[in-house]
Design a protein around this motif. Structure first.
Motif, PDB file in Angstrom:
ATOM      1  N   GLU A  25       0.850  -1.182   0.000  1.00  0.00           N
ATOM      2  CA  GLU A  25       0.000   0.000   0.000  1.00  0.00           C
ATOM      3  C   GLU A  25       0.890   1.238   0.000  1.00  0.00           C
ATOM      4  N   ARG A  26       1.022   1.833  -1.163  1.00  0.00           N
ATOM      5  CA  ARG A  26       1.964   2.959  -1.278  1.00  0.00           C
ATOM      6  C   ARG A  26       1.302   4.240  -0.809  1.00  0.00           C
ATOM      7  N   PHE A  27       0.027   4.387  -1.148  1.00  0.00           N
ATOM      8  CA  PHE A  27      -0.660   5.633  -0.831  1.00  0.00           C
ATOM      9  C   PHE A  27      -1.792   5.339   0.139  1.00  0.00           C
ATOM     10  N   PRO A  28      -1.663   5.782   1.366  1.00  0.00           N
ATOM     11  CA  PRO A  28      -2.748   5.515   2.326  1.00  0.00           C
ATOM     12  C   PRO A  28      -4.037   6.135   1.817  1.00  0.00           C
ATOM     13  N   PRO A  29      -5.139   5.404   1.927  1.00  0.00           N
ATOM     14  CA  PRO A  29      -6.407   5.955   1.445  1.00  0.00           C
ATOM     15  C   PRO A  29      -6.736   7.246   2.173  1.00  0.00           C
ATOM     16  N   PRO A  30      -7.196   8.243   1.448  1.00  0.00           N
ATOM     17  CA  PRO A  30      -7.395   9.569   2.036  1.00  0.00           C
ATOM     18  C   PRO A  30      -8.611   9.611   2.961  1.00  0.00           C
ATOM     19  N   ASP A  31      -8.595  10.581   3.859  1.00  0.00           N
ATOM     20  CA  ASP A  31      -9.831  10.832   4.625  1.00  0.00           C
ATOM     21  C   ASP A  31     -10.414  12.130   4.082  1.00  0.00           C
ATOM     22  N   PHE A  32     -11.651  12.042   3.620  1.00  0.00           N
ATOM     23  CA  PHE A  32     -12.238  13.164   2.894  1.00  0.00           C
ATOM     24  C   PHE A  32     -12.907  14.129   3.861  1.00  0.00           C
ATOM     25  N   GLU A  33     -12.750  15.429   3.595  1.00  0.00           N
ATOM     26  CA  GLU A  33     -13.494  16.422   4.390  1.00  0.00           C
ATOM     27  C   GLU A  33     -14.861  16.633   3.772  1.00  0.00           C
ATOM     28  N   SER A  34     -14.909  16.522   2.437  1.00  0.00           N
ATOM     29  CA  SER A  34     -16.115  16.969   1.722  1.00  0.00           C
ATOM     30  C   SER A  34     -17.269  15.979   1.880  1.00  0.00           C
ATOM     31  N   TYR A  36     -17.516  13.099   1.125  1.00  0.00           N
ATOM     32  CA  TYR A  36     -17.648  12.142   0.012  1.00  0.00           C
ATOM     33  C   TYR A  36     -17.656  10.738   0.576  1.00  0.00           C
ATOM     34  N   MET A  38     -17.450   6.544  -0.122  1.00  0.00           N
ATOM     35  CA  MET A  38     -16.931   5.600  -1.114  1.00  0.00           C
ATOM     36  C   MET A  38     -18.045   4.724  -1.641  1.00  0.00           C
ATOM     37  N   PRO A  39     -18.158   4.634  -2.954  1.00  0.00           N
ATOM     38  CA  PRO A  39     -19.040   3.610  -3.507  1.00  0.00           C
ATOM     39  C   PRO A  39     -18.413   2.235  -3.282  1.00  0.00           C
ATOM     40  N   PRO A  41     -17.782  -1.661  -4.882  1.00  0.00           N
ATOM     41  CA  PRO A  41     -17.744  -2.261  -6.214  1.00  0.00           C
ATOM     42  C   PRO A  41     -18.986  -3.096  -6.488  1.00  0.00           C
TER      43      PRO A  41
ATOM     44  N   GLN C  72     -12.973  -1.784  -9.359  1.00  0.00           N
ATOM     45  CA  GLN C  72     -12.237  -0.828  -8.538  1.00  0.00           C
ATOM     46  C   GLN C  72     -12.705  -0.990  -7.106  1.00  0.00           C
ATOM     47  N   CYS C  77      -8.191   2.126  -3.017  1.00  0.00           N
ATOM     48  CA  CYS C  77      -7.716   3.153  -3.946  1.00  0.00           C
ATOM     49  C   CYS C  77      -7.128   4.335  -3.187  1.00  0.00           C
ATOM     50  N   TYR C  79      -6.896   7.297  -4.585  1.00  0.00           N
ATOM     51  CA  TYR C  79      -7.474   8.513  -5.166  1.00  0.00           C
ATOM     52  C   TYR C  79      -6.384   9.459  -5.682  1.00  0.00           C
ATOM     53  N   GLU C 114     -12.063  16.109  -4.183  1.00  0.00           N
ATOM     54  CA  GLU C 114     -11.659  17.303  -3.428  1.00  0.00           C
ATOM     55  C   GLU C 114     -10.146  17.363  -3.527  1.00  0.00           C
ATOM     56  N   TYR C 117      -7.804  14.913  -4.411  1.00  0.00           N
ATOM     57  CA  TYR C 117      -8.248  13.545  -4.651  1.00  0.00           C
ATOM     58  C   TYR C 117      -9.158  13.439  -5.860  1.00  0.00           C
ATOM     59  N   ASN C 142      -1.797   1.368  -5.484  1.00  0.00           N
ATOM     60  CA  ASN C 142      -2.191   0.498  -4.381  1.00  0.00           C
ATOM     61  C   ASN C 142      -2.700  -0.853  -4.849  1.00  0.00           C
TER      62      ASN C 142
END
Lengths: 433, 979, 188
Positions: A25-34, A36, A38-39, A41, C72, C77, C79, C114, C117, C142
């Motif tokens: 896991e290179r990029f930790p999944p972001p925590d969104f402020e907006s 948003y 996650m859908p 799959p 996906q 992901c 993002y 945002e 992302y 990832n």
């Protein structure tokens, strides 16, 4: 039950181990402020189980109906309609899969591979036609098998082929069956499915070669009745021999044969056997000698067959992906080929010992060696018996449908004057009421 | 259907309207389905052919886009094409689906109509008389048997064919079937940081112990490393691998051990940056390529500070690359890679223990896929992991605050761990004497028994030495002793048994590289590039101290008899003194340059033949054709003779075998392309294309040509470097020969006239061809060649060209002295004899200068001037007391070296271009006609012999042990006593 | 006459015996199948951890348009703005467009969420399962993009012809009631 549980567990374990193996896991999944969110799959569902059972039910019904039509109703027309129905349902609607012919391989695999579990519906697909054949003859071939149906429908200008050609070509089916069993048992391939000529026609798509093969067979089928069924179909081989023993079976005439010879030309599959006379004296002694010789020849043939069968294991075993892979790796290691294939690269990715792979491959090869003995022996046996069968004299007074090769298509009914009498009687009976 | 039709059909004539319509329908449907089929085939073919073409085109276009990003119409082109392809694909699928249905429909109609037609046409069967009796059946049965037999034969034949096919036998391919180099193999190379098993111990003991980067002594070659980096070199076979990087580029370099030539460079694409992450800026001390790469003998794996990791094969082809993500490490990722079988092991420690970011990752070498990985409860660190065989199993040892953890390298299972270690860990662990040694910076050295399970902190720590430990450099051990080196240069030696200190010594040098052990010697490299060679013994003993003259951060690599040291800019190959021949005294045994070792035409040998005859072949050992003409003289080293030749089309260097005269190799030199404005050079007849004589340092031969192209070849004929100094602006073309000083090739590159300030003295580094130094010369063009002579205990490069005689210090090129005493087109080269430098002003003067001056010595140091004329082309030769001058018309004159008074003068009445040479006390004078006059070097003229060669000669001959090599216009002659 | 009859009977007996034997054999087969039989059907699926994204899925399926498509998993992901599964490695500008996108059919949709992302969703009607994006995401991202057999399309052939062509043996039969092998999130 226990075994299946074990399977599930092992799969789960495997999954977990893989999970460890991958997750870079290179990029930790972001925590969104907006806000948003996650859908997740989409995962459309597989075909419901119930449909599989419906298929079995339909098969059962079709078999019953066709048996009834053959033995009681004796109506070609009704059979024709049923045939069209089966073609539409099992062929174009169910896309010709799973069919009893292919199911043979699943059964074989499940016998030899303890891990593999054959779904109950597949087993049913394999068994039902056989059982019916034991009782009523080849009612499955008559009007249930979509492959038979599609060929039967295109047969418009039947030309009868000489008996000798027929008995020669029929060997193909036996070899095909043997091979199919061999490859299925070693878990290398389902060649019946892979080279099913008509399935791509049912699907209206598929690989070009198979499409062409299918088209050619159909073209031939216009003149030679049901070439696949008679000369290739591995399942047909089993059916032949079961239908030899069938309790009831198709008869050309509803009651007794009057030797009118009207039905001689009726059968496009050369399944109507003429009455035979007494053995010609001059032939008798020669024939006797020949018979003895052939009987002695039988074990030799079996042995030779087995010897050849195991001799070609190096080639046959290539059908198994592990062996192919091992050979590829071997070449790469020997530096005889430069670049790696996807397969070899994937293998190396596992970090598995190459020697391990080699061991596995040579084990599979030895399996093919043994299988080859059996396969070859089987072929030898078949040929030997055929030769023997061809040199004994069968007595027949009447015109009758050959138990083995009669596909119960019902074409001959209408040719028999006795049949017309029967129908008239039936009419009259109706008239009276 | 038929069944009910046929009782009707008895009454129906075959010409019923139904029948006709049925047939018609059949016809129509047949044609229809045929057309549809055709259409489907076309559709298929189209999607197979056209689309694939277009896709190729699309790819090409896209490639272009990257070259020219802001080419709008190209962009739109790409997009439209892409759109077309997609739409076509969709259409094709749609068509084939529809077509399929249509075809099906058509065929169904066809079948039905045919069926109906057949039914209508059907007649009642009319069986003829049964002609067939039993015979018929007998025959059928027979035929059937035969056909079955035929089938049997066919099957058997097929099987036989298959059996004859060659098959691969896996048996007996266990060992050599493995693609990973055997451990033994690896142990003979230097496959990873600090060598095999990462303990810094060299498998060889024949290491050089003397070298000097300044003079080039002991340095086989030196080559520039394109990108900086602190990673150490790897050595496998004849390849050296290095990594380098800067903010823009990361790359792996492969050098040739023989010549130091860069064999290939593999560039690494950096993983795209996540835009919230600020661009990584590793510390100065870490740089971009801190981790040392690793090789398995087939591939080389390199990792960089950015977390990008790449695999190249030995030919430089990229096998795979991937990114592990930028590590969270204050100083950037610096831990080197380790290897176990096909697994590349990465100690990927990041952040703090509690972040849970640190991992041990094993990548499969073939594909780069993750084979296994386990989390590590540790902080980030710079320690490198090592894979060591302990007992009969391998252990992967890692160190980072607070744990030492040992893993089973194949699957990554943890074997044991020991703590609590604190500090910023940099020194890697080592294994010696059955113990694992780990260092706590500034604090302690700890020895751990590696046979434990689980947490062995309490149980398996053998001893702990708390008198401090180094902060960066890894320790090294010879079994009984373990040596530690602090960055400040404090070297301490402890017992491996109990850690008791044996001795301690301050080198007073700053050290970053880890020490290495060769036999019983420690090699300690300081940051200044100073290598201390210290005996690994119970008291400190410095054996030697060698200067490299360049800063060093990386730990050197050791191979068979060689040390590879990475300086900040260059990679050095250091060899044992005796194995390199570039030492000062040695050349005198050979004829390495124009007019011999010191360019004075004096042969070291006296056993030179005095009688031969080219016509009869007497005294001529061999004669061989020289492929290309040239006026340059042969040079001789060992069993090789070198010549250069050229014509308008090609320039080449030739190497001949002294024994047979066979052409050993030919090295072609590519001419630098002409500049647009530059007109084609046409050297004059008298100069030719290959006038300058080549030089050799015993390792390589360097040849220059009239065109200003210069090339260096190895003795094997391998071209090491070539470059162009630009076509010289010289009326007669460049003719001045090369001189050599150690590894420096000296070129007197005089052009134009003094005012143009184009003339220069250039020294090229023989290893790389790079300019070592360059000095402008305020002189006109000239053909006189520079000579390197030993004056007192220093070397001087003497050059003359109108108007100056200038002497340089050869190593650095600093000017020693100059004298303004020349005029005219100077062709003769200066010579040094009897403590004086003799220069000739053509047609006018012979001048003797004392070479011990500084600056302009015109007024002060000219000993004497003899102005009774001087030769125009040939250089003088001197036996000490006398100096001999030869005019091109053959006027030979002899003067005293003390005051220049003429002793005698004699006209040979032959025109000469070759310079005279001195053998013992004979002067050898070669005329253009090819006649060699052998004259006694005495106070009066005495002709001893006169030998014909029978071919015209321009070049000065070369003299070797008992041999003369004469280059004539077409052939090269070897003259010697046959025995 | 009598012996003729006897012979006839023998033949009958033989035949009936054989007949019974065959029936018994079939019974055995049925029995063994039943003993091992499992409630749910099995369907084909790709193990994303074994898949090497070779691209065979796009071409070897018996269907004109492969039943295998990319999925996906958003939990995994990152993002990324520069999505290595979406953009060519050397893309000049981070904007959609045939010249920058990896996907040959433009099946991946890139939507701004945002700063900084972006959301990447797969349009299954366009995806052909060529696995280009999977490769990219696995190598530099990832690995949230991976291939799965879509069971609304899969014919569940008796012998899956992609499985035959699969180089890494990533295909296997899974119970039809959990027909997908989606990657698990491993945050730890």
């Amino acid at each position: 039950m226990i075994r299946s549980d074990r399977v599930i567990i092992s799969i789960a374990l495997f999954l977990i181990s893989c999970g460890v193996a991958w997750g870079v896991e290179r990029f930790p999944p972001p925590d969104f402020e907006s806000g948003y969110e996650m859908p997740s799959p989409t995962a459309p569902h597989a075909r419901q189980n119930i449909y599989e059972y419906i298929d079995v039910a339909v098969l059962l019904a079709a078999l019953t109906v066709s048996s009834y039509l053959i033995l009681k109703k004796r109506s070609r027309r009704a059979l024709f309609v049923l045939m069209v129905f089966s073609l539409l349902y099992f062929g174009f609607w169910r896309k010709g899969c799973v069919c009893p012919i292919g199911a043979t391989q699943n059964i074989v695999l499940s016998v030899f591979d303890s891990e593999y579990v054959v779904p109950v519906t597949v087993a049913a697909f394999f068994l039902l036609p056989l059982v019916f054949t034991l009782f009523f003859g080849r009612s499955f071939c008559a009007a249930v098998c979509p492959l038979g149906a599609v060929q039967d429908l295109v047969l418009s200008h039947p030309v009868s082929i000489p008996g000798w050609a027929e008995s020669g070509l029929r060997l193909l089916a036996y070899v095909y069956l043997g091979a199919a069993v061999l490859f299925a048992a070693t878990g290398s391939a389902f060649i019946i499915c892979r080279y099913d000529p008509f399935v791509s026609i049912f699907r209206l798509t598929g690989s070009l070669n198979i499409l062409i093969l299918g088209a050619c067979l159909l073209l031939i089928g216009v003149f030679i009745g049901r070439p696949y069924c008679r000369f290739l179909c591995p399942y047909g081989v089993i059916l032949r021999h079961l239908s030899r023993l069938s309790k009831w079976r198709v008869t050309i005439t509803p009651d007794e044969c009057i030797q009118c010879r009207l039905c001689e030309e009726a059968c496009p599959f050369g399944a109507i056997k003429k009455p035979t006379t007494k053995w010609p004296q001059k032939e008798y002694h020669v024939a006797k000698k020949r018979l003895v010789f052939l009987i002695l020849l039988l074990p030799v043939l079996i042995f030779l067959g087995g010897w050849f069968g195991s001799g070609i294991k190096a080639v046959t075993s290539r059908a198994h992906e592990t062996v192919r892979l091992a050979e590829r790796i071997y070449l790469e290691e020997a530096g005889e080929v430069e670049e790696t294939t996807d397969a070899s690269a994937a293998f190396r990715a596992t970090g598995k010992e190459i020697s391990e792979l080699y061991d596995e491959a040579s084990h599979i090869r030895s399996q093919f060696g043994l299988g080859g003995w059996i396969f070859g022996g089987f072929v030898g046996l078949v040929i030997g018996l055929k030769l023997i069968g061809l040199s004994v004299w069968r007595r027949r007074q009447d015109y009758e449908a050959d138990r083995a090769s009669c596909l119960a298509c019902g074409r001959c009914f209408a040719y028999c004057p006795r049949e017309h009498v029967r129908l008239k009687k039936a009419k009259e009976a109706n008239g009276k009421r | 259907m038929e069944s009910q039709k046929d009782n009707i059909s008895e009454h129906v004539q075959s010409t019923s309207p139904w029948y006709r319509s049925a047939v018609a329908t059949a016809m129509v449907s047949a044609t229809f389905s045929f057309i549809v089929l055709l259409f489907l085939v076309l559709n298929y073919g189209k999607s197979k052919i056209v689309d694939t073409e277009d896709e190729a085109r699309l790819l090409a276009l896209r490639a272009q886009v990257y070259e020219q990003p802001d080419n709008e119409e190209l962009l739109s082109q790409v997009r439209t094409l892409d759109l077309q392809i997609r739409q076509r694909r969709l259409r094709a699928v749609d068509r084939s689906r529809k077509g399929g249905y249509l075809l099906l429909g058509g065929v169904v109609v066809l079948l039905v109509s045919i069926g109906v037609a057949g039914a209508l046409k059907k007649k009642l069967p009319t069986p003829g008389l049964s002609a067939e009796g039993p015979d018929q059946q007998v025959h059928e049965a027979k035929f059937a048997r035969w056909s079955v037999t035929a089938g049997l034969i066919v099957l058997a034949a097929g099987a036989l064919l298959l059996t004859l096919k060659p098959s691969i036998d896996f048996a007996g391919t266990g060992a050599e079937g493995s693609s990973i180099a055997s451990a033994g193999d690896a142990s003979q190379n230097w496959p990873s940081f600090r060598g095999f098993e990462g303990n810094g111990i060299s498998p060889y003991t024949n290491m050089p112990t003397r070298w000097d980067g300044k003079t080039g002594e002991g340095i086989l070659w030196k080559t520039k490393v394109p990108l900086p980096g602190h990673s150490s070199p790897l050595v496998w076979g004849h390849r050296i691998f290095l990594t380098g990087g800067d903010p823009n580029a990361l790359a792996v370099f492969c050098f040739d051990t023989a010549s130091g030539k860069l064999l290939w460079r593999g560039d690494v694409t950096r993983a795209p940056m996540k835009d919230d992450e600020e661009p990584l800026e590793p510390m100065e001390d870490t740089g971009w390529a801190a981790p040392t790469a690793v090789t398995d003998g087939k591939h080389v794996y390199a990792m960089f500070v950015t977390g990008d990791i790449v695999c190249f094969d030995f030919e430089g082809k990229k096998v795979w690359e991937k990114s592990l993500g930028v590590p969270e490490n204050a100083y950037g990722h610096a831990s080197s890679l380790a290897i176990y079988r096909n697994l590349v092991l990465i100690q990927y420690d990041q952040g703090m223990a509690e972040d849970g970011l640190s991992k041990m990752i094993a990548l499969d070498g073939f594909t780069g896929e993750v084979a296994w990985q386990t989390k590590r409860p540790v902080d980030n660190s710079w320690c490198s992991p090592i894979v060591v065989r302990i007992g009969d199993q391998y252990q992967l040892l890692t160190l980072s605050q607070p744990w030492v953890i040992a893993y089973e390298p194949a699957k990554g299972a943890e074997l044991w761990r020991a703590g609590e270690f604190s500090g910023e860990m940099a020194p890697s662990p080592i294994v010696a004497n059955g113990l694992v040694f780990v260092i706590e910076p500034y604090n302690s050295l700890v020895a751990i028994k590696p046979d434990g399970k689980g947490d062995v902190t309490k149980t398996h720590i053998a001893w702990r030495m708390d008198e401090g430990g180094p902060d960066i450099c890894s320790p090294i051990s010879d079994g009984q002793r373990v040596f530690m080196l602090g960055t400040e240069g404090l070297l301490s030696c402890h017992k491996t048994s109990d850690g008791a200190r044996i001795w301690e010594h301050d080198l007073e040098e700053f050290c970053l590289a880890s020490p290495s052990l060769v036999g019983t010697n420690l090699y300690v490299l300081s940051e200044k590039g100073l290598m201390f060679i210290i005996e690994a013994a119970d008291e400190y003993k410095e054996l030697a101290k060698c200067e490299l003259g360049e800063q060093c951060h990386a730990t050197p690599a050791f191979a068979d008899g060689r040390i590879y040291i990475r300086g900040v800019e260059h990679l050095y190959c250091i060899v044992k003194e005796d194995s390199t021949s570039a030492s000062p005294q040695d050349p005198s045994k050979h004829w390495p340059s124009f007019r011999g070792p010191e360019g004075n035409g004096v042969s070291a040998y006296t056993n030179i033949p005095t009688r031969w005859d080219g016509k009869t072949g007497e005294g001529v050992l061999w004669k061989t054709k020289v492929p290309l003409p040239g006026h340059n003289s042969p040079i001789v080293w060992g069993d090789r003779i070198f010549l250069s030749g050229g014509d308008p089309n090609e320039l080449a260097v030739f190497c001949f075998d002294v024994a047979s005269g066979a052409l050993l190799w030919r090295g072609d030199v590519t001419r630098a392309p002409l500049k647009a404005d530059e007109e084609l050079l046409e050297p004059m007849e008298g100069t030719g294309w290959a006038a300058p004589t080549a030089v050799t340092d015993g390792q390589r031969v360097y040849a220059m040509f009239v065109t200003g192209d210069i090339a260096g070849f190895g003795f094997s004929g391998k071209k090491i470097w070539e470059k162009s100094l630009g076509t010289p602006d010289n009326a007669y073309g460049h003719a001045s020969s090369l001189a050599i000083y150690r590894n420096l090739v000296l070129i007197q590159f005089d052009q134009g006239v003094a005012e143009d300030e184009m003339s220069a003295m250039i020294a090229l580094d023989g290893f790389t061809g790079e300019v070592a130094w360059r000095k402008k010369r305020p002189v006109d063009n000239a053909w006189s060649s520079p000579v390197v002579v030993r004056v007192g205990d220093a070397f001087q490069v003497l050059t003359c060209s109108l108007p100056w005689v200038i002497a340089y210090e050869p190593a650095k090129g600093t000017e020693l002295w100059r004298a303004d005493c020349l005029s005219g087109d100077v062709a003769p080269s200066p010579i040094y004899a009897n403590g004086l430098v003799f220069v000739i002003e053509p047609y006018n003067e012979l001048i003797a200068i004392k070479p011990d001056g500084k600056g302009d010595v015109t007024k002060t140091h000219i000993a004497w001037i003899m102005d009774e004329g001087g030769p125009d082309i040939c250089s003088p030769v001197s036996d000490g007391e006398r100096i001999f001058m030869l005019g091109s018309e053959g006027l030979l004159s002899c003067h005293k070296t003390s005051d220049g008074t003429r002793l005698w003068e004699h006209d040979l009445e032959e025109s000469c271009e070759a310079s005279p040479s001195l053998v013992g006390n004979n002067i050898y004078v070669l005329t253009i006609k090819g006649v060699m006059f052998i004259i006694e070097a005495a106070d009066e003229y005495k002709e001893l012999a006169k030998c014909e060669l029978g071919e015209k000669c321009h070049a000065s001959p070369a003299f070797a042990d008992g041999r003369i090599y004469i280059r004539a216009v077409e052939h090269l002659y070897c003259i010697g006593n046959r025995d | 006459m009598a012996d003729k009859n006897k012979e006839f009977d023998r033949r009958h007996f033989l035949r009936d015996g054989l007949w019974g034997g065959c029936l018994a054999a079939l019974g055995m087969v049925a029995g063994s199948a039943a003993r091992k039989h499992r409630q749910t059907e099995m369907v084909w699926q790709i193990d994303p951890y074994t898949c090497v994204a070779c691209g065979n899925c796009a071409t070897y399926c018996v269907l004109e348009e492969s039943a295998v498509k990319c999925v996906q998993v958003f939990e995994i992901c990152g993002y990324c703005d520069f999505c290595p599964g979406y953009f060519e490695p050397g893309a000049n500008v981070l904007e959609p467009g045939a010249e920058n996108e990896l996907c040959p059919t433009g099946a991946i949709k890139r939507a701004f969420v945002e700063e900084p992302y972006y959301e990447y969703t797969i349009d299954e009607s366009l995806c052909i399962g060529c696995a280009k994006c999977v490769k990219g995401c696995a190598a530099f991202g990832n690995g949230s993009l991976f291939l799965q057999v879509r069971h609304d399309r899969c014919l569940n052939c008796n012998e899956c012809s992609i499985a035959v062509a699969c180089p890494s043996g990533a295909y296997r039969r899974v119970p039809a009631d959990q027909p997908y092998l989606l990657k698990k999130v491993n945050h730890a």
